[in-house]
Scaffold this active site. Structure first.
Site, short mmCIF file in Angstrom:
data_model
loop_
_atom_site.label_atom_id
_atom_site.label_comp_id
_atom_site.label_asym_id
_atom_site.label_seq_id
_atom_site.Cartn_x
_atom_site.Cartn_y
_atom_site.Cartn_z
N ASP A 16 0.52 -1.10 0.09
CA ASP A 16 -0.03 0.05 -0.04
C ASP A 16 0.90 1.12 -0.07
O ASP A 16 1.99 1.28 0.52
CB ASP A 16 -0.99 -0.05 1.27
CG ASP A 16 -2.28 0.74 1.13
OD1 ASP A 16 -2.33 1.48 0.25
OD2 ASP A 16 -3.07 0.57 1.92
N ASP B 283 -10.68 2.36 -3.53
CA ASP B 283 -11.05 2.11 -2.05
C ASP B 283 -12.63 1.93 -1.99
O ASP B 283 -13.42 1.97 -1.20
CB ASP B 283 -10.73 2.98 -1.10
CG ASP B 283 -9.22 2.85 -0.42
OD1 ASP B 283 -8.67 1.45 -0.57
OD2 ASP B 283 -8.69 3.55 0.13
C1 DGJ Z 1 -5.78 1.82 2.03
C2 DGJ Z 1 -6.23 0.66 1.12
O1 DGJ Z 1 -6.61 1.07 -0.01
C3 DGJ Z 1 -7.21 -0.04 2.13
O2 DGJ Z 1 -7.53 -1.04 1.24
C4 DGJ Z 1 -6.63 -0.60 3.28
O3 DGJ Z 1 -5.53 -1.40 3.09
C5 DGJ Z 1 -5.96 0.61 3.96
N1 DGJ Z 1 -5.32 1.42 3.32
C6 DGJ Z 1 -5.29 0.04 5.34
O4 DGJ Z 1 -4.92 1.30 5.95
#
Ligand code: DGJ
Length: 729
Positions: free
Chosen positions: A473, A543
């Site tokens: 991430d 997201d």
């Molecule tokens: C952002 C990601 O896109 C989410 O899926 C998740 O992993 C969060 N970060 C976790 O902090």
């Protein structure tokens, strides 16, 4: 019949194109012709030694047909010859006023560069043409690589300082793509923001310049490095489309420019914003790969060319890579509240649904109980996981699932042991604010000690644990990009070296752990491009897991990227926008990519569990078709209340139709859905997921399905269905 005739014509032209040499060179007129199945691209050296673009369009097979490149005459003292020509790779110098592909300053301040052909080499499907400045030994090697069977051409450039003095590069592009002279072109591109990525834009190109770019240090949610240009008359299944995509996960830039002379030029590569890359004597810089192609059959065919190329030539493992497993991810269910007991409980239920890969998301390490602490301290939190990761991983494995782990390697919270030990590792300008976003700062990955630290902890995690998958991430962009340990002239190398070191870590990790798979996530789709796709199996498209929004995000995503890479989860409702859609609708939306589940399984009712089990089993039956097949976008969710996508398996034996309706009005029935890509003479056995198919015949011919179409009964709000078609042998 018209379709049949035109596809026969196409097949014979493709056969011609495939029989033609991928690279032809006519020495007498210094012409190069590059040919793929679907397209040709030509350039030639004119009498002045300038490399001029000659042709980009449908496939040709004979280089001798092409006219030699000729220098142009001055139109007026305000319209010099250089502006009327179509140089392949123009440096800023002489009387050139359009966007250059190269701009630099010499140690003595001299900034004029004029490039002329010097030599070329050809081997297999690759061509390197070397250009040189008219005075100095500043060389540019233009790399061309033809993928004849894929309809794709790859270009990049290496800028070499062969002089005895340093140079400062101010613009280093990968390529300029010249379109056929003309007017009325339209540009299609993808924009967005967090949780609203890859929205499709379509607009006229007028005189002047449109800049698509990222200044954020990652690819960014705001614009994706992909473009398509059509002659103003293309649709999903018809019309000429020229398209391209950059393989770079940092600051990138694509300019789309129409000159006053009806010439459309697309120039792309490293962003020129805050760019200054020094080359000492003997040093060189490679620019990112810029891929492009041409389709005579609309945006759908253009996407399918890119999809197949990405799956087979870009993605790790290519043709030999496995289908994406069904994944469970804990984030939306537990956020930071992960514990061994809680994760085991979720894993038990996930396994019963048929999940194959269980991924534990954020919260497992350091003092990570919220987003204010812990990033940088990549050791397991002993309160949450008293046995380390082993207890959970063994349990997940005993259920028959692989284990994956979330990491965010480039980041640091000020409240972390790492930051306390190495405050200088966070990107900053001395004595200036260090802006925090989500309470975190970015490590200066351009530094080799930071690179080694990150490689070290990831390697350790993968060596000591049975981890099959990292979700990598990156939850904020770069800011205040200082690099105080470097000489001033080298500080802006950060933009480029950061990405190089990111790629280096991913490449070394993969080499050392060949079974490890990686997902690229950057707060959703902030790092999706053909550079990262060389190094990861999946990307997190957004997201935003709200299914109706997702339909549009996925529509944009698939313009440029194959469904196989598109991680898509089923999550709980109400979701974003406060919207609640039925579980089947959510599943069918997510089943159009690499299916994942992100719902809180502890809250699933018996009915939900039954539905989820059925859908996962159905997905496994069709996933090769969805992930490896051809996608036809039949109805766009941006137009009207119906969205429909169809996938056809690579061996054409199976096809799957997904149809969605978001808000029926006036009791209107959905339109007939004309399928595509089927064998008109074959019979197909029809299997409706839920009896919403109007046609009751068990079998229909491909011709009927494509010409008359299928009808489905979708009513009310957020209704959905799927039909599986199996070719009768
Ligand atoms: C952002 C990601 O896109 C989410 O899926 C998740 O992993 C969060 N970060 C976790 O902090």
């Amino acid at each position: 019949m018209r379709h049949l005739a035109s596809s026969l014509l196409l097949a014979s032209l493709s056969a011609f194109a495939l029989a033609a040499q991928p690279i032809q060179y006519v020495e007498s007129r210094k012409i190069f012709l590059l040919t793929t199945r679907d397209s040709s691209y030509a350039m030639g050296v004119d009498l002045n030694g300038e490399l001029q673009h000659l042709y980009w369009g449908a496939a040709l097979w004979r280089a001798d047909d092409l006219p030699a490149a000729v220098p142009r005459r001055e139109l007026s003292s305000f319209d010099p010859p250089a502006m009327l020509e179509r140089e392949e790779f123009a440096a800023w110098g002489g009387t050139r006023y359009y966007e250059p592909a190269l701009k630099l300053t010499r140690a003595d301040g001299n900034r004029d560069v004029v490039l002329r052909y010097l030599s070329h080499t050809m081997h297999d499907n690759a061509l390197d043409i070397t250009l040189k400045d008219i005075r100095d030994d500043i060389q540019v090697v233009l790399h061309y690589r033809v993928y004849p069977d894929y309809g794709i051409l790859e270009r990049s450039a290496t800028i070499v300082n062969r002089t005895a003095k340093p140079l400062m590069l101010e613009s280093a592009q990968s390529a300029t793509w010249n379109l056929p002279a003309g007017e009325g072109y339209q540009l299609t591109y993808l924009t967005g923001r967090w949780a609203a990525e890859t929205q499709v834009n379509h607009e006229a190109i007028h005189q002047g310049m449109k800049v698509l770019e990222s200044r954020k240090g990652h690819t960014s949610h705001n614009i994706n490095p992909w473009f398509a240009i059509d002659a103003g008359d293309a649709g999903e299944d018809h019309g000429s489309v020229w398209f391209g995509a950059l393989g770079w996960s940092g600051n990138w830039r694509i300019t789309v420019e129409q000159t006053p002379y009806r010439q459309v030029r697309v120039t792309g590569g490293l962003n020129t914003f805050d760019f200054a890359y020094p080359l000492k004597a003997g040093e060189s810089l490679d620019t990112p790969a810029f891929y492009a192609g041409y389709s005579a059959h609309g945006f759908g065919a253009a996407s399918r060319l890119l999809h197949r190329f990405e799956r087979e030539q870009i993605a790790p493992g290519g043709l030999t890579s496995r289908a994406r497993p069904v994944l469970y991810n804990s984030w939306e269910a537990t956020t930071f509240n992960v514990t061994e007991i809680g994760q085991k409980q979720l894993a038990d239920t996930a396994a019963k649904l048929g999940v194959e890969l269980f991924v534990m998301d954020d919260g497992w390490f350091g003092k990570r109980n919220n987003d204010r602490a812990g990033l940088g301290d990549w050791t397991v939190n002993p309160q949450k996981f008293p046995q380390g990761l082993k207890g959970l991983i063994d349990h997940v494995n005993s259920l028959g699932m692989d284990f994956g782990l979330w990491v965010e390697p480039e980041m640091v919270n000020p409240d972390s042991d790492l930051y306390r030990a190495h405050p200088g590792w966070a990107i900053h300008f001395p004595d200036r604010p260090r802006s925090e976003l989500r309470n975190q700062m970015v490590l200066n990955l351009a530094r080799n000690d930071v690179r080694e630290y990150i490689f070290g902890f990831l390697d350790k995690l993968a060596t000591e644990n049975n981890i099959k998958y990292f979700k990598w991430d990156m939850n904020r962009p770069l800011s205040e990009p200082g690099w105080e340990d470097q000489p001033v002239t080298d500080q802006r190398k950060l933009w480029v070296d950061y990405v190089r070191n990111l790629y280096d870590i991913l490449d070394r990790l993969r080499a050392k752990h060949p079974k490890l798979e990686i997902e690229s996530c950057s707060g959703g789709g902030g790092r999706v491009d053909l550079g990262i796709l060389r190094r990861v199996e999946e990307v997190w498209a957004s997201d935003n897991t709200e299914a109706f929004d997702r339909l549009r995000i996925q529509e944009g995503f698939t313009q440029a990227y194959a469904p196989k890479f598109m991680s898509a989860w089923v999550t709980d409702v109400p979701n974003m926008n406060g919207r609640s859609t039925p579980l089947q609708y959510r599943f069918l939306v997510a089943m159009q990519g690499a299916l994942g589940i992100g719902a809180n399984l502890n809250k699933f009712s018996a009915e939900d569990t039954a539905m989820a089990t059925k859908m996962v089993a159905t997905y496994k039956r069709i996933r090769n078709t969805v992930q490896l097949g051809d996608l036809y976008r039949l109805y766009s969710p941006r137009n009207g209340d119906i969205a429909a996508n169809q996938y056809v398996a690579p061996d054409s034996r199976q096809s799957v139709l997904f149809v969605f309706r978001h808000s029926q009005e006036y009791s209107t029935a959905p339109p007939a859905i004309h399928l595509q890509g089927l064998d008109p003479r074959a019979l197909y056995r029809l299997e409706s997921l839920d009896n919403k198919l109007v046609e009751r015949q068990p079998q229909l011919s491909g011709a009927y399905l494509m010409q008359a179409g299928l009808n489905v009964t979708l009513r009310g709000d957020f209704d959905s269905t799927a039909v599986i078609l199996e070719k009768v042998q």
